[in-house]
Design a protein around this motif. Structure first.
Motif, PDB file in Angstrom:
ATOM      1  N   GLN A 114       0.550  -1.509   0.058  1.00 23.20           N
ATOM      2  CA  GLN A 114      -0.039   0.232   0.191  1.00 23.20           C
ATOM      3  C   GLN A 114       0.550   1.217   0.050  1.00 23.20           C
ATOM      4  O   GLN A 114       0.964   2.256  -0.298  1.00 23.20           O
ATOM      5  CB  GLN A 114      -0.876  -0.274   1.203  1.00 23.20           C
ATOM      6  N   TYR A 118       1.461  -0.496  -5.337  1.00 19.63           N
ATOM      7  CA  TYR A 118       0.519   0.530  -5.756  1.00 19.63           C
ATOM      8  C   TYR A 118      -0.705   1.340  -5.023  1.00 19.63           C
ATOM      9  O   TYR A 118      -1.311   0.609  -4.090  1.00 19.63           O
ATOM     10  CB  TYR A 118      -0.286  -0.714  -5.919  1.00 19.63           C
ATOM     11  N   GLU A 120      -2.567   3.377  -5.112  1.00 22.51           N
ATOM     12  CA  GLU A 120      -3.908   4.158  -5.470  1.00 22.51           C
ATOM     13  C   GLU A 120      -4.945   2.382  -5.482  1.00 22.51           C
ATOM     14  O   GLU A 120      -5.926   2.730  -5.556  1.00 22.51           O
ATOM     15  CB  GLU A 120      -3.820   4.617  -7.038  1.00 22.51           C
ATOM     16  N   ASN A 121      -4.425   1.128  -5.489  1.00 28.20           N
ATOM     17  CA  ASN A 121      -5.179   0.389  -4.878  1.00 28.20           C
ATOM     18  C   ASN A 121      -5.704  -0.233  -3.727  1.00 28.20           C
ATOM     19  O   ASN A 121      -5.847  -1.240  -2.660  1.00 28.20           O
ATOM     20  CB  ASN A 121      -4.592  -1.030  -5.584  1.00 28.20           C
ATOM     21  N   GLU A 124      -8.388  -2.180  -2.930  1.00 25.57           N
ATOM     22  CA  GLU A 124      -7.996  -3.239  -2.757  1.00 25.57           C
ATOM     23  C   GLU A 124      -7.881  -4.155  -1.195  1.00 25.57           C
ATOM     24  O   GLU A 124      -7.672  -5.081  -0.608  1.00 25.57           O
ATOM     25  CB  GLU A 124      -7.765  -4.736  -3.732  1.00 25.57           C
TER      26      GLU A 124
END
Length: 158
Positions: A114, A118, A120-121, A124
Motif C-alpha cells: 500500500q 500500489y 492507488e489500490n 483492494e
C-alpha cells in the motif's frame, strides 16, 4: 378503531415480525465458517501472488528493481523475502496454524504494498487487511489447526 384498521395494523405487525425474523437468520451462521471463509479467501490472494512471482523469477526481480522501488532494501533481497512471506503466510493462514502470527506477517506485506508499491489500490488492500485483521483479532476459529493444538495442549496440561 375500526375492524379494518385493526386488521391492517395486525397485518403490518405480522409483516414486521416476519421481516425481523428474516434479517436475524444470518446470526445463526457459525462464526467459525466466517473465519474459515476469510482465511481461505486471503490465503488464495497471497498464494496466487507468490505463484506468479515464482513462475517468472527474472521478471519478478526486474519488477522489484524497476517498478516496485522499495526503499532501503535491495531488490535481490526484497523479492525472495516477499515471496517467502506470501507462501508461508498463505499456507499458515489456510491451515489455521500460527494464524495470528501469519496474519500479522501478511498485514506487513499489505502495508508495504500500500505505502510503496500500489497506493492507488487502497480499496483492494483494505479488503485484504480486513480479512487479516479478523484472523488477527479473533483467531482462526474451530476449523483450524490452532484450535486442535490448543485443545490438545489444554488436555495434556490437566
Amino acid at each position: 378503531m375500526t375492524a379494518i384498521s385493526e386488521q391492517s395494523s395486525s397485518n403490518l405487525a405480522g409483516v414486521v415480525g416476519l421481516y425481523k425474523r428474516i434479517i436475524k437468520l444470518p446470526e445463526y451462521l457459525p462464526f467459525s465458517l466466517i473465519q474459515l471463509a476469510a482465511r481461505v479467501a486471503v490465503a488464495h490472494v497471497f498464494w496466487q501472488s507468490a505463484q506468479s512471482k515464482l513462475a517468472s523469477w527474472p521478471v519478478t526481480l526486474q519488477l522489484f528493481a524497476s517498478e516496485y522501488n522499495l526503499p532501503l532494501i535491495d531488490p535481490s533481497i526484497a523479492a525472495p523475502l516477499a515471496t517467502t512471506a506470501e507462501i508461508t503466510g498463505s499456507v499458515l493462514i489456510f491451515l489455521g496454524l500460527f494464524s495470528r502470527l501469519a496474519a500479522l506477517m501478511l498485514l506487513g506485506v499489505v502495508f508495504v504494498i500500500q505505502i510503496f508499491v500500489y497506493p492507488e489500490n487502497w480499496a483492494e488492500h483494505l479488503l485484504w487487511a480486513s480479512l487479516l485483521f479478523l484472523v488477527l483479532t479473533r483467531g482462526a476459529g474451530v476449523l483450524s489447526l490452532d484450535y486442535v493444538a490448543e485443545r490438545t495442549l489444554s488436555a495434556s496440561a490437566k
